[in-house]
Design a protein around this motif. Sequence first.
Motif, PDB file in Angstrom:
ATOM      1  N   LYS A  13       0.859  -1.175   0.000  1.00 16.12           N
ATOM      2  CA  LYS A  13       0.000   0.000   0.000  1.00 16.12           C
ATOM      3  C   LYS A  13       0.905   1.238   0.000  1.00 16.12           C
ATOM      4  O   LYS A  13       1.757   1.379   0.877  1.00 16.12           O
ATOM      5  N   PRO A  14       0.735   2.156  -0.939  1.00 22.22           N
ATOM      6  CA  PRO A  14       1.685   3.275  -1.094  1.00 22.22           C
ATOM      7  C   PRO A  14       1.462   4.420  -0.107  1.00 22.22           C
ATOM      8  O   PRO A  14       1.127   5.536  -0.493  1.00 22.22           O
ATOM      9  N   ASP A  15       1.686   4.164   1.176  1.00 23.16           N
ATOM     10  CA  ASP A  15       1.555   5.221   2.176  1.00 23.16           C
ATOM     11  C   ASP A  15       2.667   6.262   2.034  1.00 23.16           C
ATOM     12  O   ASP A  15       2.463   7.442   2.299  1.00 23.16           O
ATOM     13  N   LEU A  16       3.843   5.813   1.704  1.00 23.03           N
ATOM     14  CA  LEU A  16       4.993   6.684   1.474  1.00 23.03           C
ATOM     15  C   LEU A  16       5.634   6.278   0.166  1.00 23.03           C
ATOM     16  O   LEU A  16       5.674   5.091  -0.168  1.00 23.03           O
ATOM     17  N   ARG A  17       6.155   7.272  -0.545  1.00 22.65           N
ATOM     18  CA  ARG A  17       6.806   6.949  -1.808  1.00 22.65           C
ATOM     19  C   ARG A  17       7.934   7.943  -2.040  1.00 22.65           C
ATOM     20  O   ARG A  17       7.737   9.147  -1.901  1.00 22.65           O
ATOM     21  N   THR A 131       8.287   7.088  14.163  1.00 25.08           N
ATOM     22  CA  THR A 131       8.058   6.087  13.120  1.00 25.08           C
ATOM     23  C   THR A 131       9.370   5.442  12.671  1.00 25.08           C
ATOM     24  O   THR A 131       9.416   4.237  12.428  1.00 25.08           O
ATOM     25  N   SER A 135      10.554   1.491  13.006  1.00 23.67           N
ATOM     26  CA  SER A 135      10.846   0.750  11.780  1.00 23.67           C
ATOM     27  C   SER A 135      12.194   0.039  11.829  1.00 23.67           C
ATOM     28  O   SER A 135      12.496  -0.771  10.959  1.00 23.67           O
TER      29      SER A 135
END
Length: 165
Positions: A13-17, A131, A135
């Motif tokens: 899912k492209p939450d960040l790109r 975040t 991670s």
Amino acid sequence: MKNDRPAAAADVKPDLRVGLVWKGDLKFDVGPAGRAPVLVDGDSKAGHSPPETLLDALAGCVSVDVVLILNKQRTPPASVSCDVTAERVGRDKGTSRRIIKIHLHYRITGDGIEYDKAMRAIELGVTKYCTVRDSLCPDMPVTWSLDLSDATREWRAVALEGESA
């Protein structure tokens, strides 16, 4: 256990790109579309190395939380700086020189900032809100320290003098 494997981009899912463009040698422009890129340099000469960029991200992420928390405490900082020190696996341990320990040393100035509350703001940033930290491998220790220093006391003295004038 690593789950690294080839897959389709649609599997995420492209939450960040972000995008990356090779600039020659070991230099790359990296960043989200429409914004100024960051130069990442595998030789650490013209830009930050990938591991340094990871440390930049950690310090930036925790510091955003620290500033937000201090503002909520009604003690907005006048200045915040952070020196990051990381320990890596030795060269003789294999090809990956992964980071195994990180220390964040903060210097914060501002009127009314208390040591215990600033330390708690850093703790919350590292352990609850960041975040980037969440991670990273949870087994890798991230430690922190704080210096409110004479600069804080001097800033307070100047502010108090200004109020009495």
